[in-house]
Design an enzyme around this catalytic site. Structure first.
Site, PDB file in Angstrom:
ATOM      1  CB  ILE A 197      -0.974   0.060   1.126  1.00 45.62           C
ATOM      2  CG1 ILE A 197      -2.003   0.919   1.101  1.00 45.62           C
ATOM      3  CG2 ILE A 197      -0.484  -0.262   2.593  1.00 45.62           C
ATOM      4  CD1 ILE A 197      -3.168   0.716   1.899  1.00 45.62           C
ATOM      5  N   PRO A 198       1.419   1.446  -1.260  1.00 47.14           N
ATOM      6  CG  PRO A 198       2.778   1.221  -3.261  1.00 47.14           C
ATOM      7  CD  PRO A 198       1.499   0.889  -2.390  1.00 47.14           C
ATOM      8  CG  HIS A 199       0.538   5.617   2.223  1.00 51.32           C
ATOM      9  ND1 HIS A 199       0.836   4.609   2.668  1.00 51.32           N
ATOM     10  CD2 HIS A 199       1.043   6.334   3.337  1.00 51.32           C
ATOM     11  CE1 HIS A 199       1.306   4.198   3.864  1.00 51.32           C
ATOM     12  NE2 HIS A 199       1.608   5.416   4.206  1.00 51.32           N
ATOM     13  CB  THR A 200       3.319  10.060  -1.021  1.00 53.23           C
ATOM     14  OG1 THR A 200       4.005  11.317  -0.681  1.00 53.23           O
ATOM     15  CG2 THR A 200       2.871  10.020  -2.441  1.00 53.23           C
TER      16      THR A 200
END
Lengths: 468, 152
Positions: B62-65
């Site tokens: 769940i890559p997030h930024t």
């Protein structure tokens, strides 16, 4: 089961977007499965949600803190609490709740948070828990030290480009800017060991540990105990503070502020300083003993001499043993013996190159920080800045230092066999124009570095696969 | 659902590295008008990943930024053909990427609440198993929408 177990929990992660809520969900699901009542407060990007009331905390049988940020845990003081990272909250939610059900959680200790975490990790609840805790402390020191090594090292290397003696005001090649680069880089280098010690201390005992560690590290540095002395200082400082925390636990809570600002720094620095005094004191003796030991061997056969010089140079990189080899080398230079120094230089250039080659050829088994540091070490190694290898060695001295010693010994032995002469005490490959048999010297160093790099890489691969 | 639509989902991608996955997510986000600058989004995702892995269980990550180049909150989903090393919680390689993108000055809580719900969703192993079996973008979209409408 007379009454349902009640748990309150708080989750939080730095970004506050994903893991905070994954931990919340994981805990809720685990609670449902185990038949436990739970309320989870989330510290996310939106702010605090499902805020726990004083009443709820009071009524709870236990608390789970699954957070990588401050979730105001002070309010849980005295409650049986399991305090873990947010990812443990996601992965081991059931296990955490089970700990509360089984009454295994310890009362939360408020300010002496570091202490309870320490006890938890050193009790070895996971396999090799104590070893892992030690490694974690070392890593914290190393990752804070690394920028000082890289920044300072590259500045010093740049100053050499103006000429090896360009920072010396008495030398004809003196250049003011080069001297500035050299001294600025030198300041950063001077902080390397204190920072290492400070953040080992901080990892063990938070801010009070950092303070005592910093001072202990300064003593190790000025006392010539090198980075190994710095590691010792960091651990001594950290555990002295933990001990103080235990001893002062009985004091009334109203004195908490006084402890942090006065008692821990005062006694922490005093005791760490006293301990370091006894660590640093024998350093001069060791240094002198090593020098006289070495002088007995300066005319020994090249293999034996190379082995001794190589091992000494890579042993403590800036500590008393390394310095003995280096000082003997410079002393012999002024007597007109250019052979001895060639081996010392080779042995000092090799350790950073070993780490550089290892991170290039075994890229997969190093983390990104190490890979970047490895690349910089091509520069630091080539300019005789042995310290570049320290961050790698400090992570696991017992394994890495012997590997560096093997590589350095090979470089030094070959250098002596090839009868290389190096008339300058520093500068690495930048002094090649004045080196006799320069090509063979580079070959000797490359062989030692590649062999060492290969062993180091294989070890890294082995330990990587073991932890999988 | 305004945060997610079929066009933000891409299956059968052929990324070989983490970097390529981030590039893919960022490109699609720019293409679909969620973000203004690809590079900044890639850097944001990479920085978050450096702090600690976003890899989860069963191949999900769940890559997030939260990032200044992002103009509209949104979810980008990539399903890769092969699993990639992601340092996941269960050690498995990751192939199902659910990426959460949040503008720097996101003030409204609606979006954040929805993104939190997506994160929660991944904790349910039955949903994870279901998502892995779905054969097209449309079905993935429907499944996530269904879960969120039942669990908000």
């Amino acid at each position: 089961m007379s009454k349902k177990v009640k748990i309150v929990a708080a989750t939080g992660c730095p970004t506050g977007i994903a893991h905070t809520f994954m931990a919340e969900e994981a805990l809720k699901r685990a609670a449902e499965k185990l038949g436990v009542e739970i309320k989870v407060e989330t510290h996310g990007q939106v702010g605090v949600q499902n805020q726990l009331t004083k009443e709820e905390i009071r009524a709870a049988d236990g608390v789970i803190v699954a957070a990588d940020k401050d979730v105001d845990a002070g309010r849980f003081k005295g409650k049986p609490t399991v305090d873990v990272s947010v990812s443990a909250g996601i992965k081991e939610a059931e296990h955490l709740i089970q700990q509360i059900i089984d009454g295994k959680a310890r009362p939360y200790k408020g300010n002496s948070n570091a202490e309870s975490k320490q006890e938890e990790s050193s009790e070895g609840k996971s396999a090799g828990g104590f070893g892992r805790a030690i490694y974690k402390h070392l890593m914290n020191g190393v990752s804070h030290m690394l920028p000082f090594v890289v920044g300072g090292g590259v500045l010093i290397a740049l100053s050499f480009l103006f000429g090896i003696h360009s920072a010396n005001p008495d030398h004809e090649s003196y250049n003011e800017f080069a001297a500035f680069l050299n001294s600025t880089g030198g300041v950063a280098f001077g902080l390397m060991v204190p920072i290492l010690a400070a953040f080992i201390g901080q990892s063990i005992a938070q801010r009070p540990g950092m303070v005592a560690g910093f001072v202990g590290g300064m003593m190790a540095n000025t006392g010539g105990a090198g980075f190994l002395g710095g590691i010792v200082a960091g651990f001594i400082a950290g555990y002295i503070i933990l001990l103080l925390m235990k001893l002062l636990k009985g004091l009334p809570r109203t004195l908490d502020g006084l402890k942090a600002i006065f008692l821990y720094p005062l006694f922490g620095i005093f005791l760490t300083g006293a301990a370091m005094y006894f660590v640093v004191e024998p350093m001069t003796t060791i240094n002198e003993a090593m020098m006289s030991f070495l002088s007995n061997f300066q005319d020994a056969n090249p293999i034996l001499l190379g082995l001794i010089v190589g091992s000494m140079s890579a042993l403590d990189m800036g500590g008393p043993v390394n310095k003995a080899a280096y000082l003997t080398g410079t002393a012999l230079l002024s007597d007109g013996n250019f052979f001895f120094m060639a081996g010392v230089s080779a042995a000092c250039i090799t350790p950073p190159l070993i780490t550089a080659f290892a991170t290039v050829f075994f890229r997969k088994f190093f983390n990104e920080q190490e890979r970047n540091a490895g690349l910089v070490n091509f520069i630091l190694g080539s300019t005789h800045i042995t310290e570049g290898a320290i961050p790698f060695a400090a992570k696991n001295p017992i394994v890495v230092i012997p590997i560096l010693m093997v590589g350095s010994s090979i470089s030094a032995i070959l250098t002596y066999i090839f009868s290389v002469q190096v008339p300058a005490p520093h500068g690495g490959f930048l002094v090649l124009p004045v080196v006799t048999n320069g090509v063979l010297w580079v070959v000797a160093i490359l062989i030692g570095s590649l062999v060492g790099g290969f062993i180091y890489g294989m070890y890294q691969k082995y330990s990587y696969q073991k932890t999988k | 659902m305004e945060l997610l639509n079929k066009n933000l989902i891409k299956m059968h991608t052929n990324f070989q590295t983490q970097e390529e996955v981030f590039e893919g997510i960022a490109s699609l986000a720019v293409e679909q008008g969620l973000a203004s600058d690809k590079k900044t989004v890639v850097a944001g995702l990479a920085n978050r990943e450096k702090e600690s892995t976003t890899g989860f269980f069963d191949g999900f990550a769940i890559p997030h930024t939260k990032n200044s180049a992002i103009q509209k909150a949104g979810i980008v989903i990539m399903v890769n053909e092969s699993g990639l090393e992601w340092n996941s919680m269960d050690g498995q390689p990751a192939k199902f990427f659910i990426s959460l993108l949040i503008p720097e000055n996101e003030a409204g809580t609606t979006h954040l609440t929805l993104l939190a719900a997506v994160s929660r969703m991944l904790v349910h192993e039955d949903i994870r198993a279901k998502l892995l079996t779905l054969e097209n973008e449309e079905k993935i979209y429907e499944e996530i929408k269904r879960f969120l409408s039942e669990n908000m």
